[in-house]
Design a protein around this motif. Structure first.
Motif, PDB file in Angstrom:
ATOM      1  N   THR A   1      25.390 -37.921  44.217  1.00  0.00           N
ATOM      2  CA  THR A   1      26.828 -37.645  44.242  1.00  0.00           C
ATOM      3  C   THR A   1      27.576 -38.963  44.413  1.00  0.00           C
ATOM      4  OG1 THR A   1      26.462 -35.469  45.249  1.00  0.00           O
ATOM      5  CG2 THR A   1      28.670 -36.391  45.426  1.00  0.00           C
TER       6      THR A   1
ATOM      7  N   LYS B   1      37.469 -39.495  41.582  1.00  0.00           N
ATOM      8  CA  LYS B   1      36.809 -38.197  41.520  1.00  0.00           C
ATOM      9  C   LYS B   1      35.470 -38.288  42.238  1.00  0.00           C
ATOM     10  CE  LYS B   1      36.875 -34.065  39.309  1.00  0.00           C
ATOM     11  NZ  LYS B   1      37.981 -33.104  39.426  1.00  0.00           N
TER      12      LYS B   1
ATOM     13  N   VAL C   1      31.804 -36.932  41.770  1.00  0.00           N
ATOM     14  CA  VAL C   1      31.033 -36.379  40.654  1.00  0.00           C
ATOM     15  C   VAL C   1      29.572 -36.205  41.064  1.00  0.00           C
ATOM     16  CG1 VAL C   1      32.562 -37.258  38.859  1.00  0.00           C
ATOM     17  CG2 VAL C   1      30.731 -38.709  39.719  1.00  0.00           C
ATOM     18  N   LYS C   2      28.918 -35.243  40.409  1.00  0.00           N
ATOM     19  CA  LYS C   2      27.539 -34.917  40.740  1.00  0.00           C
ATOM     20  C   LYS C   2      26.654 -34.969  39.496  1.00  0.00           C
ATOM     21  CE  LYS C   2      29.008 -31.974  44.574  1.00  0.00           C
ATOM     22  NZ  LYS C   2      28.959 -30.628  45.201  1.00  0.00           N
ATOM     23  N   LYS C   3      25.374 -34.729  39.686  1.00  0.00           N
ATOM     24  CA  LYS C   3      24.389 -34.801  38.614  1.00  0.00           C
ATOM     25  C   LYS C   3      24.855 -34.011  37.386  1.00  0.00           C
ATOM     26  CE  LYS C   3      19.500 -33.907  37.622  1.00  0.00           C
ATOM     27  NZ  LYS C   3      18.206 -33.482  38.199  1.00  0.00           N
TER      28      LYS C   3
ATOM     29  N   THR D   1      27.489 -41.196  33.000  1.00  0.00           N
ATOM     30  CA  THR D   1      26.856 -39.904  33.251  1.00  0.00           C
ATOM     31  C   THR D   1      26.013 -40.007  34.515  1.00  0.00           C
ATOM     32  OG1 THR D   1      26.715 -39.481  30.865  1.00  0.00           O
ATOM     33  CG2 THR D   1      25.353 -38.111  32.309  1.00  0.00           C
TER      34      THR D   1
ATOM     35  N   ASP E   1      27.516 -34.669  35.602  1.00  0.00           N
ATOM     36  CA  ASP E   1      28.942 -34.897  35.338  1.00  0.00           C
ATOM     37  C   ASP E   1      29.137 -36.190  34.549  1.00  0.00           C
ATOM     38  OD1 ASP E   1      29.593 -32.610  36.726  1.00  0.00           O
ATOM     39  OD2 ASP E   1      30.179 -33.651  38.558  1.00  0.00           O
ATOM     40  N   VAL E   2      30.241 -36.226  33.809  1.00  0.00           N
ATOM     41  CA  VAL E   2      30.583 -37.387  32.979  1.00  0.00           C
ATOM     42  C   VAL E   2      32.003 -37.834  33.315  1.00  0.00           C
ATOM     43  CG1 VAL E   2      30.846 -38.229  30.614  1.00  0.00           C
ATOM     44  CG2 VAL E   2      29.065 -36.553  31.132  1.00  0.00           C
ATOM     45  N   PHE E   3      32.202 -39.149  33.389  1.00  0.00           N
ATOM     46  CA  PHE E   3      33.526 -39.707  33.697  1.00  0.00           C
ATOM     47  C   PHE E   3      33.736 -40.922  32.808  1.00  0.00           C
ATOM     48  CE2 PHE E   3      36.810 -41.921  36.083  1.00  0.00           C
ATOM     49  CZ  PHE E   3      37.577 -40.883  36.621  1.00  0.00           C
TER      50      PHE E   3
END
Length: 224
Positions: free
Chosen positions: A126, A142, A144-146, A121, A148-150
Motif C-alpha cells: 500500500t 492518493k 493505492v493498493k496492489k 502500477t 491500482d494504477v496512478f
C-alpha cells in the motif's frame, strides 16, 4: 477574405500544434533503430546499429525486474531502470520501464522526470503517492493498493511512500520516453556540484544559513 491578423493567428496556432506534436521522443522512421552503444556519435539520442547486424537479442532484456532489490539506504527504496542505456533495442521507441522496491516506510523522494509521463502500477503493498502541479502548487495525492494504477503527468514533482511498518512494497513504472531522466529535488538543490550559494538558498527557503550549510554537508544518496 481573412484579415492579416486572422491569418497570423492561424499560423501561430498551427506552429504551436506542430511544436506540441514533436515535444516527445521522436517517432521512428524505420521498423527499428537499435542503439549502437559503441558509436562515438551522439546527437539527440543514439546512432542506429547496422540493421543487418541486429538479432533477436537486441530486442530482449534478461530478467531484471523479477526479484526485489536491496532497499537498505537512507530513503528506503531502490529503482531498477530499464531504458536505452541498458536496453539498446528501445532506441527511438519512446518507452522505458522501472521497478521500484520500498522498504517498510520507505520513500521514493520527490523527483521529476523531465522527459516523460509516468504510469505506476502497484505490484505489492500500500502506497501513499502524489504529484504537485505548477503554479498554483496543488497536491493530488492518493492511497493505492496492489493492482491500482496512478499517472504522474510529465515533469511534475511526484513521490511515493510505503505505508506499511512491517512489509515491503513494490511497483512497476512505465514511462513514455526511452530515456526519461530523473531530477531528485532534495539532492539537486542541496547536493549539486558545485553547490548553490547558501546565501541564495537561505533566502529562497526563508531559513537560517546554518541550516542550509548542514543540509549541503549531508551525503545525498541516489536510489536509482
Amino acid at each position: 477574405m481573412a484579415s492579416s491578423s486572422s491569418l497570423f493567428l492561424l499560423a501561430a496556432l498551427l506552429a504551436l500544434a506542430s511544436w506540441q506534436a514533436i515535444a516527445f521522443d521522436p517517432s521512428p522512421l524505420q521498423d527499428f533503430c537499435v542503439a549502437d552503444m559503441s558509436s562515438p556519435v551522439r546527437v539527440n539520442g543514439f546512432v542506429c546499429k547496422d540493421p543487418m547486424a541486429v538479432n533477436s537479442d537486441d530486442f530482449f532484456n534478461p530478467a531484471m525486474l523479477d526479484q526485489p532489490r536491496d532497499t537498505m539506504n537512507k530513503v528506503g527504496s531502490n529503482v531498477t531502470n530499464i531504458n536505452v542505456d541498458n536496453f539498446p533495442g528501445l532506441n527511438t521507441l519512446g518507452i522505458s520501464l522501472a521497478r521500484i522496491d520500498y522498504a517498510p516506510l520507505g520513500v521514493n523522494p520527490p523527483h521529476i522526470h523531465p522527459r516523460a509521463t509516468e504510469l505506476l502500477t502497484v505490484l505489492e503493498g500500500t502506497l501513499y503517492l502524489g504529484f504537485v502541479t505548477s503554479n498554483p502548487n496543488r497536491l493530488f495525492s492518493k492511497v493505492v493498493k496492489k493492482g491500482d494504477v496512478f499517472v504522474f503527468p510529465k515533469a511534475m514533482i511526484h513521490f511515493q511512500m510505503n505505508l506499511a511498518h512491517d512489509k515491503p512494497a513494490a511497483a512497476l513504472s512505465s514511462l513514455n520516453s526511452q530515456n526519461p531522466g530523473v531530477i531528485t529535488v532534495a539532492s539537486a538543490v542541496f547536493g549539486s556540484k558545485p553547490p548553490i550559494s547558501d546565501d541564495l538558498l537561505a533566502k529562497a527557503f526563508q531559513v537560517e544559513k546554518k541550516l542550509i550549510d548542514w543540509l549541503q554537508s549531508q551525503f545525498w544518496e541516489n536510489n536509482y
